[in-house]
Design an enzyme around this catalytic site. Structure first.
Site, PDB file in Angstrom:
ATOM      1  N   MET A  40       0.385  -2.761   8.733  1.00 47.22           N
ATOM      2  CA  MET A  40      -0.303  -2.826   7.445  1.00 47.22           C
ATOM      3  C   MET A  40      -1.321  -3.947   7.480  1.00 47.22           C
ATOM      4  O   MET A  40      -1.024  -5.071   7.852  1.00 47.22           O
ATOM      5  CB  MET A  40       0.717  -3.053   6.309  1.00 47.22           C
ATOM      6  CG  MET A  40       0.091  -3.245   4.938  1.00 47.22           C
ATOM      7  SD  MET A  40      -0.870  -1.781   4.453  1.00 47.22           S
ATOM      8  CE  MET A  40      -2.076  -2.559   3.371  1.00 47.22           C
TER       9      MET A  40
ATOM     10  N   GLY B 209       3.695   1.821  10.793  1.00 45.18           N
ATOM     11  CA  GLY B 209       3.373   1.248  12.096  1.00 45.18           C
ATOM     12  C   GLY B 209       2.838  -0.158  11.949  1.00 45.18           C
ATOM     13  O   GLY B 209       3.182  -1.051  12.713  1.00 45.18           O
TER      14      GLY B 209
ATOM     15  N   ASN C 290      -2.829  -6.072   5.579  1.00 45.54           N
ATOM     16  CA  ASN C 290      -2.971  -7.143   4.576  1.00 45.54           C
ATOM     17  C   ASN C 290      -3.954  -8.202   5.064  1.00 45.54           C
ATOM     18  O   ASN C 290      -3.873  -8.667   6.196  1.00 45.54           O
ATOM     19  CB  ASN C 290      -1.617  -7.813   4.316  1.00 45.54           C
ATOM     20  CG  ASN C 290      -0.487  -6.819   4.180  1.00 45.54           C
ATOM     21  OD1 ASN C 290      -0.487  -5.990   3.289  1.00 45.54           O
ATOM     22  ND2 ASN C 290       0.479  -6.910   5.080  1.00 45.54           N
TER      23      ASN C 290
ATOM     24  N   GLU D  53       0.836  -1.194   0.000  1.00 45.20           N
ATOM     25  CA  GLU D  53       0.000   0.000   0.000  1.00 45.20           C
ATOM     26  C   GLU D  53       0.881   1.258   0.000  1.00 45.20           C
ATOM     27  O   GLU D  53       1.841   1.328   0.768  1.00 45.20           O
ATOM     28  CB  GLU D  53      -0.916   0.031   1.233  1.00 45.20           C
ATOM     29  CG  GLU D  53      -1.948   1.141   1.145  1.00 45.20           C
ATOM     30  CD  GLU D  53      -2.871   1.205   2.362  1.00 45.20           C
ATOM     31  OE1 GLU D  53      -4.033   1.579   2.208  1.00 45.20           O
ATOM     32  OE2 GLU D  53      -2.415   0.872   3.462  1.00 45.20           O
TER      33      GLU D  53
ATOM     34  N   HIS E 298      -6.787  -1.035  15.304  1.00 44.97           N
ATOM     35  CA  HIS E 298      -6.887  -0.324  14.023  1.00 44.97           C
ATOM     36  C   HIS E 298      -6.801  -1.297  12.854  1.00 44.97           C
ATOM     37  O   HIS E 298      -7.624  -1.265  11.933  1.00 44.97           O
ATOM     38  CB  HIS E 298      -5.754   0.710  13.948  1.00 44.97           C
ATOM     39  CG  HIS E 298      -5.790   1.569  12.723  1.00 44.97           C
ATOM     40  ND1 HIS E 298      -6.309   2.838  12.721  1.00 44.97           N
ATOM     41  CD2 HIS E 298      -5.364   1.350  11.451  1.00 44.97           C
ATOM     42  CE1 HIS E 298      -6.205   3.370  11.523  1.00 44.97           C
ATOM     43  NE2 HIS E 298      -5.630   2.476  10.726  1.00 44.97           N
ATOM     44  N   GLU E 299      -5.801  -2.188  12.901  1.00 43.70           N
ATOM     45  CA  GLU E 299      -5.586  -3.091  11.762  1.00 43.70           C
ATOM     46  C   GLU E 299      -6.685  -4.155  11.666  1.00 43.70           C
ATOM     47  O   GLU E 299      -7.068  -4.545  10.562  1.00 43.70           O
ATOM     48  CB  GLU E 299      -4.210  -3.759  11.870  1.00 43.70           C
ATOM     49  CG  GLU E 299      -3.046  -2.786  11.943  1.00 43.70           C
ATOM     50  CD  GLU E 299      -3.072  -1.730  10.846  1.00 43.70           C
ATOM     51  OE1 GLU E 299      -3.455  -2.047   9.708  1.00 43.70           O
ATOM     52  OE2 GLU E 299      -2.699  -0.572  11.140  1.00 43.70           O
TER      53      GLU E 299
END
Length: 1035
Positions: free
Chosen positions: A440, A438, A442, A304, A473-474
């Site tokens: 990602m 921080g 995926n 990204e 968050h992820e």
């Protein structure tokens, strides 16, 4: 922004995210022959993908003269001009009456004076001749052929319609966005990385559907050496094809002599080789040292926003979703991970092992694909039907327990909240030793920095809060971003704003002891600060270049997006209406792409209160324009008047509009101000409006608990009443409202609406304050002014400001202890108070910090400094030569990453010029200090008086190196620019910054962060000029 017409009749009946609208809006001076059906009734319907190429600098642009229209080289510009003339005539005829047709007249019998009708016809004829002459003059002298118009005229040089490929042939696409004639359905990827040579080979097989008749396939590829390409149509044989490359846009193309027809299926196979990336994107190599000091290498991915194309050829835009089957070869002592569970492992003839992963059972955007080749160990646990695992290097396996426990709890929460279960069989959380972002998101393989995932058992609650926030968050992204994806990067906030909002909301429910509310409030304040600049942008804004895509990853997309969702949720009537709308949105667009209007429509559809305003009507004003409103309150007896305007700190080059916001204004008063039931709501839809309150009301506080994204000005009387109320009783307002008043009055001072004397009057109450958020906000604002004065060499005012801060906060500072503290909010309060005290060289603070560091250094790792105190202790230690060297040795040996990062900040805080230069250079080299930490190093160095000019020189000297490691527009580059320039406040520094960035041209001069930097310096300069005398009198 979608590349072709919704009404095309030969489009296949495919899912919504594959069917796109036209992005080519007609310009006033464009003659669109593809649309002039009345002039050319016999022309075939054009492929909109074919009707986009045009000479960019010509005065009259022709659309519709693509390869379907003019296939013969004999067609010349004269025929093009005739067509243009016909079109002009046809358009002008529409304005004439039917009684005056443009027809041939019979010849007159004798010479006589021309009639009025004849005169009109003659004038029209002359106009037409003049128009044709202009066309011939302004259009390049050329032949319209399949290869486009390449010969410029003599008077106005123009760019070619088609750019040139690397082999010199015309490249058959001239747009940044890909055409939507072809839709990828599935990818089969075979990757063979060699961690000895740091190279890899690959084979990509893409199965595609033809959505629209076309003679070409355009996709992305970057830094890949394509060695072979074959194409297969339907059940036919695979044939070799030539691949054209256009490197400036990372695009490749395959052309065909005959059209691919709507509804056909085809397969493109590409073989290629490449180097593993040495930066932090694409398929990149990394290394770390194991417990025995041996170097271990690995390869990981970060795609990204625009780097999947660096690992395999693909349609690298969010709307091109497909399934993926991935095979990766490895040595026997390595392992591989990808989005899906491993299906099988095969031994290859060369002795390597090949791991094959299941084909994804979900359609994914390319930026969510991920794979890793490493030697990691893991722990796992089942949550419903999903195996959750946390991976790390072997030496840090014992640091993974908290992440696994937190990840499992949050996955269960999101499954229930969204009413859609996580769709994959496994969810891996992987700590990468060398990782810039921080984390990602995926799908199924979330990657993290080690500091964002790993904590030791004795970590403080504040350190656990950091890790839990990133995981929350992820995991939110697995629904908001992965399951439902924004159609294009202009709506990135649908991914990041939602994930940011959900991380705070989920942790308040799942882990309330982490007290995440203070952090959410602080980031909302910072989002307001950025959005007050003229250089800000709308939440949903136009994106047309790689740099613009990178720059979308900022506080507007993240924190402002989250703030708007909080405001919306707080303003909706009925319990759970917001959640119902979100569930509707997720279910309606599951597996598809969406834009901002889709979200508002979903929320509108579930409204339970007919008298409540339309959500789409309310929220579009917040996402379609930059900035936010300033609400000014005035009062006469019981009548309260609210007026709104754009809160804009600088009017330089500002675009002034009459746009208004639809503001759900909340308020409390002195009769009832604390409980949620006290809150009242008034919707301000116009420039000004009024409402009634009892005349006995002494004061109003608007924006209850700062849930709205706006700033309030109460006028002199209103501020005076609130100041008196807080002076008499600090608990008359919630801590959030007290922090809100502090933030707002500093912002209004920066705007010039209140004097700094009024700011100081409000802060007189602060010595009675004990809550974290008001103290934190006040100290942040005062420390900012202190640093500006320090760097302006205003020594007298610096001393006065130091005394002012210590005088107002000393009693609270003295109450702080240096032992373990369990409460997160008390840890936050203690860390900010003691860091301020020690930075101001308050004697007791520095003595305690030095003593604690010496005990720590002499304990051989048996003593641990409380997590929230580590930063202040390491920073104080770094100010002495002996302790700085001790800290450097500890930094080289410590294994716990959160502690290691605090040591690095301590080392970078030194005021020794030689050490500052050394640490900046080491951060760039990446041997002792990982290059991923360079933005942190620069930020810390810039905080000190000695280092900020060194850092600015370092950035100028090493700019090309920096943008090679961190892309132009990336968050890292944004951070570096802001750190280096935000404390400048003089004309000479403004001129330096302007001169440097203007010299960069395409290497960064047009970045939004550069405009923000220049604007900030001007604001600092203005504030200083206007307030120095006030500070001298008042402090």
């Amino acid at each position: 922004m979608d590349p072709f017409d919704n009404h095309s009749s030969d489009r296949a009946n495919l899912p919504r995210n594959m069917i796109e609208n036209s992005m080519f809006e007609e310009e006033p001076d464009v003659v669109d022959l593809a649309k002039e059906s009345s002039a050319f009734p016999t022309f075939p319907a054009l492929d909109p993908d074919e009707a986009v190429y045009e000479p960019r600098s010509s005065r009259l642009l022709v659309r519709g003269l693509g390869e379907n229209d003019m296939d013969e080289d004999e067609e010349d510009c004269e025929s093009s001009a005739r067509l243009l003339g016909m079109s002009f005539m046809n358009r002008s005829s529409a304005h004439r009456s039917n009684s005056s047709p443009y027809t041939r007249q019979a010849p007159p019998r004798s010479c006589s004076r021309p009639s009025a009708r004849t005169m009109v016809v003659c004038v029209l004829f002359l106009v037409i001749v003049a128009s044709m002459t202009m066309v011939l003059y302004f259009l390049p002298g050329c032949t319209f052929t399949r290869t486009g118009c390449r010969k410029a005229n003599k008077t106005s040089p123009v760019e070619p319609v088609y750019p040139l490929s690397t082999n010199g042939e015309p490249f058959p696409w001239a747009e940044y966005r890909l055409p939507h004639s072809i839709c990828p359905l599935s990818y089969d990827l075979t990757l063979n990385p060699d961690l000895d040579t740091m190279t890899f080979t690959g084979i990509t097989v893409i199965s595609m559907s033809v959505l629209h008749n076309t003679k070409r396939i355009i996709l992305h590829s970057a830094n890949l050496n394509i060695t072979k390409a074959t194409f297969k149509l339907g059940d036919g044989e695979a044939k070799d094809v030539t691949v054209l490359e256009y490197n400036p846009r990372h695009q490749i193309a395959v052309q065909f002599s005959e059209e691919l027809k709507t509804g056909q299926f085809c397969v493109l196979t590409l073989e290629y080789s490449a180097n593993l990336s040495h930066t932090y994107d694409g398929f990149y190599n990394s290394s770390y040292s194991d417990k025995n000091g041996n170097k271990r290498v690995l390869a990981a991915t970060q795609f990204e926003p625009l780097s999947a194309r660096k690992a395999f050829p693909c349609f690298d835009e969010p709307a091109f979703k497909a399934t993926f089957l991935i095979k990766i070869s490895r040595k026997q002592d390595y392992m591989t991970l990808s989005n899906m569970p491993k299906a099988k492992t095969t031994k290859l003839p060369n002795g390597l092992m090949q791991d094959e992963f299941e084909r994804s059972n979900v359609n994914m955007s390319t930026y969510l694909v991920a794979f890793i080749v490493a030697d990691f160990s893991s722990i796992s646990q089942n949550v419903s039907e999903t195996l959750v695992s946390v991976y790390s290097v072997l030496e840090k396996k014992e640091h993974t327990d908290y992440a696994l426990d937190t990840g499992a709890k949050l996955l269960d929460f999101y499954n229930n909240f969204c009413e859609i279960n996580y769709p994959l069989k496994k969810l891996d959380l992987v700590a990468i030793p060398d990782f810039l972002a921080g984390a990602m998101e995926n799908w199924g393989l979330i990657t993290f920095r080690e500091t964002s995932l790993l904590v030791v058992k004795q970590s403080s609650p504040l350190e656990k809060q950091v890790v839990a926030s990133v995981i929350a968050h992820e995991l939110a992204h697995q629904w908001f971003g992965n399951l439902v994806t924004m159609s294009w990067w202009n709506d990135l906030w649908l991914n990041e704003g939602f994930a940011t909002y959900m991380q705070y909301m989920s942790l308040q429910t799942v882990l309330p002891k982490l007290e995440i509310g203070n952090l959410f409030l602080a980031v909302r304040f910072r989002a307001l600060d950025k959005d007050a600049l003229n250089s800000s942008h709308a939440v949903s804004t136009e994106v047309n270049s790689p740099e613009q895509v990178e720059e979308m990853f900022d506080s507007v997309s993240y924190e402002k997006g989250a703030s708007l969702l909080l405001m919306l949720n707080a303003s909706l009537p009925g319990e759970g209406q917001f959640r119902k709308g979100i569930i509707q949105y997720l279910k309606q667009f599951s597996g598809l792409n969406a834009d901002t209007s889709d979200l508002w429509n979903s929320l509108t559809e579930v409204e339970v209160s007919p008298q409540h305003q339309n959500v789409s009507e309310m929220m579009s004003s917040w996402t379609s324009q930059k900035g936010f409103p300033l609400v000014t309150v005035s009062r006469k007896g019981g009548q309260v008047t609210l007026t709104q305007e754009h809160f804009l700190l600088t009017s330089d080059n500002a675009t002034h509009t009459s746009s208004l916001w639809n503001i759900p204004v909340t308020y409390v008063n002195d009769n009832c101000s604390l409980a949620p039931e006290c809150r009242q709501v008034f919707t301000l839809r116009t420039k000004s409006d009024t409402f009634k309150v009892p005349e006995s009301v002494k004061w109003l506080k608007l924006n209850y608990r700062q849930t709205g994204f706006y700033i309030v000005h109460y006028g002199d009387k209103g501020w005076s009443a609130l100041t008196d109320a807080l002076t008499n009783n600090v608990s008359v307002l919630t801590p959030e409202d007290r922090a809100s008043l502090i933030h707002n009055i500093f912002a209004l001072s920066r705007l010039g609406r209140v004097s700094f004397l009024q700011v100081l009057n409000l802060l007189n109450y602060i010595s009675k304050e004990t809550e974290t958020s008001p103290v934190t906000e006040a100290l942040l604002q005062l420390n900012t002014i202190y640093r500006l004065l320090d760097k302006r060499l205003e020594h007298g005012l610096v001393a006065r400001m130091k005394n002012y801060i210590l005088h107002h906060f000393d009693s609270l500072m003295d109450k702080q202890t240096w032992v373990e503290e369990e409460s997160v909010s008390k840890q936050e309060l203690r860390s900010v108070l003691l860091e301020t005290a020690c930075n101001l060289n308050e004697g007791n603070c520095t003595q305690e910090a030095k003593a604690l560091f010496r005990k720590y250094a002499e304990s051989n790792g048996t003593l641990r400094i409380p997590g929230d105190l580590q930063q202040v202790v390491f920073t104080v230690a770094a100010q002495s030569t002996e302790d700085w060297l001790t800290l450097l040795n500890l930094y080289s040996s410590v294994t716990y990453d959160a502690e290691k990062r605090k040591m690095l900040r301590g080392l970078a805080s030194t005021q020794d010029a030689r050490r500052i230069v050394w640490i900046l250079n080491e951060g760039l080299k990446g041997d002792i200090i990982q290059t991923q930490e360079l933005p942190l190093v620069i930020s810390t160095v810039c905080g000190g008086f000695t280092g900020y000019l060194f850092a600015w020189d370092f950035i100028q000297q090493n700019w090309d190196c920096l943008i090679e490691k961190f892309h132009v527009g990336s968050f890292a580059i944004q951070s570096i620019i802001k750190s280096a320039t935000s404390q400048f406040s003089t004309q000479s520094h403004l001129d330096q910054v302007k001169s440097f960035f203007s010299s960069l041209k395409e290497r960064g001069s047009q970045m939004r962060s550069v405009q923000e930097a220049l604007e900030t310096i001007k604001l600092n300069q203005r504030w200083m000029d206007e307030n120095l005398s006030t500070l001298q009198k008042s402090l």
